[in-house]
Design a protein around this motif. Sequence first.
Motif, PDB file in Angstrom:
ATOM      1  N   SER A 142      47.579  70.336  59.359  1.00 28.96           N
ATOM      2  CA  SER A 142      48.424  70.390  61.165  1.00 28.96           C
ATOM      3  C   SER A 142      49.085  69.431  60.926  1.00 28.96           C
ATOM      4  O   SER A 142      50.136  70.089  61.390  1.00 28.96           O
ATOM      5  CB  SER A 142      47.677  70.505  61.840  1.00 28.96           C
ATOM      6  OG  SER A 142      46.171  68.763  62.037  1.00 28.96           O
ATOM      7  N   ALA A 143      48.856  68.004  60.488  1.00 30.07           N
ATOM      8  CA  ALA A 143      50.148  66.799  60.067  1.00 30.07           C
ATOM      9  C   ALA A 143      51.080  68.119  59.734  1.00 30.07           C
ATOM     10  O   ALA A 143      52.696  67.692  59.828  1.00 30.07           O
ATOM     11  CB  ALA A 143      49.870  66.418  59.501  1.00 30.07           C
ATOM     12  N   ASP A 144      51.378  69.006  58.016  1.00 30.08           N
ATOM     13  CA  ASP A 144      52.328  69.767  57.687  1.00 30.08           C
ATOM     14  C   ASP A 144      53.114  70.263  58.065  1.00 30.08           C
ATOM     15  O   ASP A 144      54.214  70.214  58.260  1.00 30.08           O
ATOM     16  CB  ASP A 144      51.981  70.054  56.330  1.00 30.08           C
ATOM     17  CG  ASP A 144      51.746  68.959  55.698  1.00 30.08           C
ATOM     18  OD1 ASP A 144      51.880  67.786  55.394  1.00 30.08           O
ATOM     19  OD2 ASP A 144      50.615  69.759  54.292  1.00 30.08           O
ATOM     20  N   VAL A 145      51.973  71.233  59.291  1.00 33.13           N
ATOM     21  CA  VAL A 145      52.868  71.887  60.210  1.00 33.13           C
ATOM     22  C   VAL A 145      54.007  71.792  60.989  1.00 33.13           C
ATOM     23  O   VAL A 145      54.999  71.644  61.691  1.00 33.13           O
ATOM     24  CB  VAL A 145      51.831  73.197  61.028  1.00 33.13           C
ATOM     25  CG1 VAL A 145      52.308  74.526  61.451  1.00 33.13           C
ATOM     26  CG2 VAL A 145      51.501  73.903  59.611  1.00 33.13           C
ATOM     27  N   LEU A 146      53.268  70.212  61.708  1.00 35.85           N
ATOM     28  CA  LEU A 146      54.232  69.635  63.405  1.00 35.85           C
ATOM     29  C   LEU A 146      54.804  69.655  61.777  1.00 35.85           C
ATOM     30  O   LEU A 146      56.474  69.051  62.568  1.00 35.85           O
ATOM     31  CB  LEU A 146      53.446  68.308  63.146  1.00 35.85           C
ATOM     32  CG  LEU A 146      52.466  68.985  64.718  1.00 35.85           C
ATOM     33  CD1 LEU A 146      51.165  67.658  64.176  1.00 35.85           C
ATOM     34  CD2 LEU A 146      52.444  69.325  65.379  1.00 35.85           C
ATOM     35  N   GLY A 147      54.874  68.869  60.412  1.00 36.48           N
ATOM     36  CA  GLY A 147      56.651  68.224  60.113  1.00 36.48           C
ATOM     37  C   GLY A 147      56.928  69.996  59.930  1.00 36.48           C
ATOM     38  O   GLY A 147      58.688  69.205  60.532  1.00 36.48           O
ATOM     39  N   LEU A 148      56.708  70.806  59.725  1.00 34.06           N
ATOM     40  CA  LEU A 148      57.774  71.979  59.452  1.00 34.06           C
ATOM     41  C   LEU A 148      58.454  72.543  60.629  1.00 34.06           C
ATOM     42  O   LEU A 148      59.532  72.778  60.483  1.00 34.06           O
ATOM     43  CB  LEU A 148      57.239  72.866  58.266  1.00 34.06           C
ATOM     44  CG  LEU A 148      56.410  72.702  57.252  1.00 34.06           C
ATOM     45  CD1 LEU A 148      56.336  73.791  57.206  1.00 34.06           C
ATOM     46  CD2 LEU A 148      57.982  72.962  56.482  1.00 34.06           C
ATOM     47  N   LEU A 149      57.876  72.194  61.894  1.00 33.97           N
ATOM     48  CA  LEU A 149      58.336  72.550  63.353  1.00 33.97           C
ATOM     49  C   LEU A 149      59.547  71.355  63.578  1.00 33.97           C
ATOM     50  O   LEU A 149      59.909  71.479  63.940  1.00 33.97           O
ATOM     51  CB  LEU A 149      57.218  72.413  64.307  1.00 33.97           C
ATOM     52  CG  LEU A 149      56.253  73.954  64.134  1.00 33.97           C
ATOM     53  CD1 LEU A 149      54.776  73.603  64.521  1.00 33.97           C
ATOM     54  CD2 LEU A 149      56.546  74.973  64.148  1.00 33.97           C
TER      55      LEU A 149
END
Length: 86
Positions: free
Chosen positions: A37-44
């Motif tokens: 989920s942290a990786d997705v937040l980074g992409l967003l």
Amino acid sequence: MQIENTHCKIRLLFFGATAEIVGSHELEFDVGECLSSADVLGLLSQKFPALGRHKLLVSVNHVYGSGLESLRDGDELAIFTAVSGG
């Protein structure tokens, strides 16, 4: 021999300020491979830099998360800002 499918499509839900920044309350996000989920937040945050001005919280499939959760195909990731009250 079975080959594991790493394709990962998740449903993103946005609340409050995050919805205003993204311009939607809901998006489908195809990350190609399952990430945290942290990786997705980074992409967003790369796509929507204004998200970086907020302390973001997440829940994965209706359970509060820490950012360390591994997402799987079909998961729901809700993103919202910390709320203070008095």
